[in-house]
Scaffold this motif. Structure first.
Motif, PDB file in Angstrom:
ATOM      1  N   ASN A 138       0.592   8.527   4.265  1.00  0.00           N
ATOM      2  CA  ASN A 138       0.471   7.009   3.599  1.00  0.00           C
ATOM      3  C   ASN A 138      -1.075   6.433   4.095  1.00  0.00           C
ATOM      4  OD1 ASN A 138       2.880   7.453   2.491  1.00  0.00           O
ATOM      5  ND2 ASN A 138       3.630   5.841   3.467  1.00  0.00           N
TER       6      ASN A 138
ATOM      7  N   GLN B 124      -3.659   5.156   1.322  1.00  0.00           N
ATOM      8  CA  GLN B 124      -4.154   3.756   1.478  1.00  0.00           C
ATOM      9  C   GLN B 124      -5.610   3.432   1.685  1.00  0.00           C
ATOM     10  OE1 GLN B 124      -2.241   1.124   1.052  1.00  0.00           O
ATOM     11  NE2 GLN B 124      -2.981  -0.434   2.238  1.00  0.00           N
TER      12      GLN B 124
ATOM     13  N   PRO C 293       8.715   2.909   1.920  1.00  0.00           N
ATOM     14  CA  PRO C 293       8.142   4.085   2.021  1.00  0.00           C
ATOM     15  C   PRO C 293       8.787   5.422   1.792  1.00  0.00           C
ATOM     16  CG  PRO C 293       6.953   2.702   3.924  1.00  0.00           C
ATOM     17  CD  PRO C 293       8.170   2.268   3.180  1.00  0.00           C
TER      18      PRO C 293
ATOM     19  N   LEU D 255       3.330   2.808  -0.436  1.00  0.00           N
ATOM     20  CA  LEU D 255       2.533   3.238   0.818  1.00  0.00           C
ATOM     21  C   LEU D 255       2.792   2.237   1.747  1.00  0.00           C
ATOM     22  CD1 LEU D 255      -0.700   4.228  -0.889  1.00  0.00           C
ATOM     23  CD2 LEU D 255       1.130   5.717  -0.301  1.00  0.00           C
ATOM     24  N   HIS D 256       2.961   0.927   1.422  1.00  0.00           N
ATOM     25  CA  HIS D 256       2.983   0.100   2.586  1.00  0.00           C
ATOM     26  C   HIS D 256       3.256  -1.333   1.915  1.00  0.00           C
ATOM     27  CE1 HIS D 256       1.794  -1.909   5.975  1.00  0.00           C
ATOM     28  NE2 HIS D 256       1.092  -2.726   5.769  1.00  0.00           N
ATOM     29  N   ARG D 257       4.141  -2.263   2.676  1.00  0.00           N
ATOM     30  CA  ARG D 257       4.244  -3.475   2.351  1.00  0.00           C
ATOM     31  C   ARG D 257       4.098  -4.382   3.389  1.00  0.00           C
ATOM     32  NH1 ARG D 257      11.151  -3.039   2.214  1.00  0.00           N
ATOM     33  NH2 ARG D 257      11.072  -3.764   4.413  1.00  0.00           N
TER      34      ARG D 257
END
Lengths: 199, 231
Positions: free
Chosen positions: B94, B98, B53, B11-13
């Motif tokens: 996303n 999240q 993603p 989803l996210h980094r």
């Protein structure tokens, strides 16, 4: 054992540097005190000067102590009509070292990342809009990183350019020079294939 | 503890220390999950491009606590190369997931639908129906399912020619006089049947916004800004 107040203060502030923890900070402090007090004083003046005077260039937003950075102030570059959009000042340095590009830059100081709460106005895109409106720009080269966020940023700026009928191009991504296909990751390879060009 | 292999999407980094990432994933088996990916940011690592993603991945996680450690990651399919507005929609999905998914609770139906959404976005299908259907599914999976057939208080069937207002955690209530924000009965029925045309899409957009607002709190979704000024 406790260090004296000045010494523990020095160690504490050295830990502000990236990658420096307690042990490294101690080593740095003792090294400077024992062997290089002159160098340390130079460091402290340089730090103070840099922190007090360096700000963002009014045109491209990179770091400089003047109103305009050297690149923006250069008349040959101003008349080139090319603008390269990058994410960070380090990217400007990297492109400058290739001496391929002879136009102006615009440094976003980040990329669009909605989950982190970074929207268009946080990376100075309103300022970029003003530049696109005010200056004579013929082509915008989008050199943001090949990550999902970088692509989103490039696309967003592409839309800004299209609305003003300015040509926008994206840098190519693919196989590194001197690399071997066998060891390349899948997505880079597929990018290289989709971006192939005729010989 | 080894939690076995799981299918997931990032989803996210965000960068963590010198060479690592803190990654939030949405996996079929464990829902939303946070993990540390050590050493992935270094120039030599081939996993940098996998932990992005819209790339289907299969990963092996270790750890007993909420923040797991990544042991290995493999590609589990082709990267969904979203372009333009479809990319913004992907980022929007996303951000929704999240913000709204509780961590470590599996939502297999949502995961499956997410994959399908990415496929549809990638194929360049109309964006709005994809988003609206996903938002409605997300609401129902989180326990806020909307009833498009019956009224909230009386349980009477929704009539095409009446007007209704939306009450959070209740449903639709018939309005007798003109209220500022209300929905036509036939549009609600159309949304319920997933019969998409310009009016029902417009009503559904307003409705999902109203329904999601209390869940999102007072921090607005940032990815919407990409559309407002981008069009």
């Amino acid at each position: 054992m406790k260090f004296s107040p000045l010494l523990s203060d020095l160690i504490k502030t050295l830990k502000y540097l990236p990658g420096v923890g307690q042990k490294t900070a101690q080593r740095m402090a003792f090294q400077l005190l024992e062997r290089n007090r002159g160098g340390a004083l130079e460091l402290s003046t340089a730090l103070r000067n840099a922190m007090e005077h360096i700000q963002h260039c009014q045109q491209c937003r990179t770091f400089t102590e003047d109103k305009l950075c050297d690149i923006c102030a250069n008349p040959a570059r101003q008349s080139s009509g090319m603008l390269c959009v990058v994410e960070s000042p380090q990217d400007v340095m990297a492109i400058e070292q290739t001496s391929q590009f002879n136009g102006l830059y615009f440094v976003l100081m980040g990329h669009l990342s909605p989950i982190d709460g970074i929207g268009p106005s946080d990376i100075g895109l309103d300022k970029l809009g003003e530049i696109l409106d005010g200056e004579e720009i013929k082509e915008v080269i989008l050199a943001t990183n090949p990550t999902v966020e970088g692509e989103a940023t490039a696309h967003y700026i592409g839309q800004l350019c299209r609305a003003r009928q300015i040509k926008a191009s994206r840098i190519a991504h693919g196989v590194p020079v001197g690399g071997e296909l066998e060891y390349l990751d899948g997505s880079t390879l597929s990018h290289a294939f989709s971006g192939r060009r005729e010989l | 503890m080894n939690s076995g292999l799981c299918q997931a999407f990032v989803l996210h980094r965000r960068p963590y220390r010198e060479t690592s990432f803190l990654v939030d994933i949405f996996s079929a088996e464990q829902g939303r999950q946070s993990l540390v990916a050590k050493g992935v940011r270094s120039a030599k690592s081939a996993n940098r491009s996998l932990l992005q993603p819209f790339q289907p991945i299969e990963l092996c996680l270790v750890g007993k606590h909420e923040l797991k450690t990544l042991r290995s990651v493999e590609s589990a399919g082709q990267h969904f190369q979203l372009q333009g507005n479809a990319l913004f929609c992907g980022l929007y999905l996303n951000e929704l997931l999240q913000r709204l998914l509780p961590s470590e609770l599996p939502f297999p139906a949502l995961f499956h639908a997410y994959q399908q959404c990415l496929q549809q976005l990638c194929a360049g299908e109309a964006i709005e129906p994809i988003l609206r259907e996903y938002e409605l599914l997300l609401l129902s999976q989180l326990g806020y399912e909307l009833d498009f057939v019956n009224e909230a208080e009386s349980g009477a069937p929704i009539e095409p020619l009446q007007r209704y207002r939306f009450e959070h955690e209740m449903g639709f209530v018939r309005v007798l006089h003109n209220a500022p924000v209300c929905f036509e009965g036939d549009q609600l029925l159309a949304i319920g049947r997933a019969d998409w045309h310009p009016q029902s899409l417009k009503a559904a957009k307003l409705l999902t916004r109203l329904a999601l607002r209390p869940l999102l709190g007072d921090k607005p979704l940032k990815s919407r800004e990409l559309f407002i000024s981008g069009q």
